[in-house]
Design an enzyme around this catalytic site. Structure first.
Site, mmCIF file in Angstrom:
data_model
loop_
_atom_site.group_PDB
_atom_site.id
_atom_site.type_symbol
_atom_site.label_atom_id
_atom_site.label_comp_id
_atom_site.label_asym_id
_atom_site.label_seq_id
_atom_site.Cartn_x
_atom_site.Cartn_y
_atom_site.Cartn_z
ATOM 1 N N ASP A 78 0.938 -1.140 -0.089
ATOM 2 C CA ASP A 78 0.207 0.011 -0.193
ATOM 3 C C ASP A 78 0.892 1.320 0.142
ATOM 4 O OD1 ASP A 78 -2.066 -1.371 -0.019
ATOM 5 O OD2 ASP A 78 -2.715 -1.146 1.962
ATOM 6 N N GLU A 108 0.251 0.120 -4.604
ATOM 7 C CA GLU A 108 -0.681 1.153 -4.705
ATOM 8 C C GLU A 108 -0.044 2.224 -4.839
ATOM 9 O OE1 GLU A 108 -4.460 1.223 -1.914
ATOM 10 O OE2 GLU A 108 -2.742 2.501 -0.956
#
Length: 140
Positions: free
Chosen positions: A14, A64
């Site tokens: 992430d 991400e």
């Protein structure tokens, strides 16, 4: 028609474009946004280390990467020969309906906007041997 099952080993990371911090961790002014703190100065060094380790295990990686709208910048991380990340999630599609008051205020948009965004990313990645992941609702 037969279906064959396969397993993909890998990692999702992430907000990976925020992993590298500016030396000294300076305070931001009230007018600065979190968008201004990425990509950090050592991002690609860290991604290359991660890529080397995952390659040893033949593992797949998806990162991400919010706040990056320049396909060339993302290609720096997912280009075929770069060997940092295999694929990224970007947020241009899900941000096209965010109003001036932030993500909880709507903005009208046209279907052509969606088409333009998808076309931009797919064409660029195909032409440059990169991968990206498209999604419409929740990327999790």
């Amino acid at each position: 028609m037969t279906l064959s099952a396969f397993v993909v080993d890998g990692f999702r990371v992430d907000v990976i474009n925020f992993v590298s911090k500016v030396p000294g961790l300076p305070d931001a002014s009230i007018k600065q946004t979190w968008r201004e703190f990425q990509p950090g100065p050592r991002l690609h060094e860290y991604l290359q280390d991660i890529g080397r380790i995952l390659k040893e295990y033949n593992a797949f990686s998806v990162g991400e990467m919010p706040c990056i709208y320049d396909p060339k910048e993302i290609l720096n991380a997912v280009g075929f020969d770069i060997q940092e990340l295999n694929m990224i999630f970007h947020f241009e599609i899900v941000e096209m309906d965010i109003g001036v008051g932030g993500k909880f205020t709507p903005k009208q948009w046209q279907l052509s906007s969606l088409k333009d965004i998808v076309s931009k990313w797919q064409s660029f990645m195909i032409d440059n041997d990169g991968w990206n992941a498209l999604y419409l609702e929740n990327h999790d």
